[in-house]
Design a protein around this motif. Sequence first.
Motif, PDB file in Angstrom:
ATOM      1  N   LEU A 235       1.476   2.735  -3.220  1.00  0.00           N
ATOM      2  CA  LEU A 235       0.338   3.440  -3.789  1.00  0.00           C
ATOM      3  C   LEU A 235       0.539   4.958  -3.685  1.00  0.00           C
ATOM      4  N   ARG A 236       1.237   5.371  -2.650  1.00  0.00           N
ATOM      5  CA  ARG A 236       1.505   6.801  -2.455  1.00  0.00           C
ATOM      6  C   ARG A 236       2.177   7.426  -3.670  1.00  0.00           C
TER       7      ARG A 236
ATOM      8  N   GLU B   8     -11.433  12.113   1.930  1.00  0.00           N
ATOM      9  CA  GLU B   8      -9.980  12.143   2.124  1.00  0.00           C
ATOM     10  C   GLU B   8      -9.597  11.657   3.522  1.00  0.00           C
ATOM     11  N   LEU B   9     -10.461  11.940   4.498  1.00  0.00           N
ATOM     12  CA  LEU B   9     -10.161  11.589   5.892  1.00  0.00           C
ATOM     13  C   LEU B   9     -10.442  10.124   6.205  1.00  0.00           C
ATOM     14  N   GLY B  10     -10.962   9.394   5.227  1.00  0.00           N
ATOM     15  CA  GLY B  10     -11.124   7.956   5.414  1.00  0.00           C
ATOM     16  C   GLY B  10     -12.394   7.541   6.133  1.00  0.00           C
TER      17      GLY B  10
ATOM     18  N   SER C 191      -8.711   0.422   6.842  1.00  0.00           N
ATOM     19  CA  SER C 191      -7.644   0.946   7.697  1.00  0.00           C
ATOM     20  C   SER C 191      -7.967   0.805   9.190  1.00  0.00           C
TER      21      SER C 191
ATOM     22  N   GLN D  25     -15.986  15.722  -0.256  1.00  0.00           N
ATOM     23  CA  GLN D  25     -14.595  15.584  -0.701  1.00  0.00           C
ATOM     24  C   GLN D  25     -13.641  15.407   0.477  1.00  0.00           C
ATOM     25  N   LYS D  26     -13.739  16.265   1.460  1.00  0.00           N
ATOM     26  CA  LYS D  26     -12.781  16.255   2.571  1.00  0.00           C
ATOM     27  C   LYS D  26     -13.013  15.048   3.490  1.00  0.00           C
TER      28      LYS D  26
ATOM     29  N   ALA E  59     -12.307  14.696  11.211  1.00  0.00           N
ATOM     30  CA  ALA E  59     -10.870  14.631  11.524  1.00  0.00           C
ATOM     31  C   ALA E  59     -10.643  14.191  12.967  1.00  0.00           C
TER      32      ALA E  59
ATOM     33  N   GLN F 111      -7.564  10.380  -5.474  1.00  0.00           N
ATOM     34  CA  GLN F 111      -6.545  11.358  -5.075  1.00  0.00           C
ATOM     35  C   GLN F 111      -5.855  10.958  -3.769  1.00  0.00           C
ATOM     36  N   SER F 112      -6.629  10.428  -2.820  1.00  0.00           N
ATOM     37  CA  SER F 112      -6.035  10.113  -1.514  1.00  0.00           C
ATOM     38  C   SER F 112      -5.672   8.639  -1.394  1.00  0.00           C
ATOM     39  N   ARG F 113      -5.751   7.907  -2.531  1.00  0.00           N
ATOM     40  CA  ARG F 113      -5.345   6.488  -2.573  1.00  0.00           C
ATOM     41  C   ARG F 113      -6.140   5.637  -1.592  1.00  0.00           C
TER      42      ARG F 113
ATOM     43  N   LEU G  32     -17.907  20.124  -0.706  1.00  0.00           N
ATOM     44  CA  LEU G  32     -16.650  20.211   0.044  1.00  0.00           C
ATOM     45  C   LEU G  32     -16.636  19.200   1.192  1.00  0.00           C
TER      46      LEU G  32
ATOM     47  N   LEU H 151       0.826  -1.203   0.000  1.00  0.00           N
ATOM     48  CA  LEU H 151       0.000   0.000   0.000  1.00  0.00           C
ATOM     49  C   LEU H 151       0.862   1.255   0.000  1.00  0.00           C
TER      50      LEU H 151
END
Lengths: 232, 232
Positions: free
Chosen positions: A9-10, A103-105, A77, A99-100, A225, A143-145, A96, A6
């Motif tokens: 992947l980054r 990204e935070l999973g 994760s 999207q965010k 977050a 984008q954030s894999r 927004l 993984l």
Amino acid sequence: MSSGSLSELRNNPLVFVEDLEQPWLSDGDARHVTKSLRLRSGARLAAGDGDGRWRWVRLTDGGELEVEDQVVRSDPSRNQVLTVAFAPVKGDRSDLIVQKVTELGIDQIVPVHTARSVVRWDAERAAKQVERHRRIAREAAMQSRRTHLPDISTMMPLMELVGGRNDVAFAEPGGRPLSATDRPPSCLVIGPEGGFDPGELEGHETVGLPGRILRTETAAIVGAAVLAARFD
Amino acid sequence: MSSGSLSELRNNPLVFVEDLEQPWLSDGDARHVTKSLRLRSGARLAAGDGDGRWRWVRLTDGGELEVEDQVVRSDPSRNQVLTVAFAPVKGDRSDLIVQKVTELGIDQIVPVHTARSVVRWDAERAAKQVERHRRIAREAAMQSRRTHLPDISTMMPLMELVGGRNDVAFAEPGGRPLSATDRPPSCLVIGPEGGFDPGELEGHETVGLPGRILRTETAAIVGAAVLAARFD
């Protein structure tokens, strides 16, 4: 080259495909890969199914994907499924949030209708919104894999989401800091600018977020977050 | 009516004025108050100097502010001065950072130039940006009822900010979670999309943020949130 790393992947792009056995790029993804990411023939990228399974592929001269390696499965994760629910806000502020929070999973994103919601969507609008939110989440996940796409629900009444659950916390000024609760909730609900109706809070924990007064979209991102940080 | 109640601020708008003894609204703020907030003559609002001092005032028929009460001083919300520094990103994503980090109550916001920064500003551009960022922070502070405006710096080289300090942490994948460090830093630095140069990290703590790979603006907002939560 090890297949399931993984961390690799980054350094390589991730794309989602319909079929991992015969992967191909949609027109939109092909444009993204060649124009925005400027990938050339021979570039290595990960193709995923959005459900944690993925494999390395190579871009060919003709813009096709050549299979390079076996399909591997990456685990989520964390063990806990985390949900962020929010009262939709106007304009692109809901976009927004999606999207965010992706990204935070966060695993599950749910727009909810609350007593004091100002933004109301009829069935047609709700259907369009969920399609739009899923597209945004898909792009943010690439984008954030994130190899697991989040689950994006259509708008539902708040009670339908939280009724009978005891793992839900409501973000409410004056609540105990989410970063310091005895047991972190697995579902966090962010209300509309006008706050929750007292009846909606009954029987549920309220938690505070950093900052004095947050806009709904800030509260959703910040809440996601701090919630995710509790499980780090 | 008690004069110094910060909780009352929640239910009344806050505006910043040049002079608390003879407060008046700028044209922009007057428009904001009457058009966006739809305040009418007789409405009560708080007028602040941006440095923690404020008083209640009333809007008159002519759009002036009539002093209602004594000037009071509200203390900063915490003892520690918190700083968030970030490598600027393109377009309106830097604006988003300033807006959200202000809502989160961070005291000092610093755009920094790092080894791998892609976005570079010349002196003229940097001067325009700081003016723009201060305007955005001022609006966000009014919206979130922050009586202390954050300090917004002009862009500076990273070393100028962090050199010789031992309370700085760099957000870096693989670092110990910021939510779980032994001692929370008081200054958090967010790098450009390309990450930090190893030399920049030397002698400093690195901390991880929730989520796999975050865009710079998400990292800045999320980092500010988790940092502020450490002091809740």
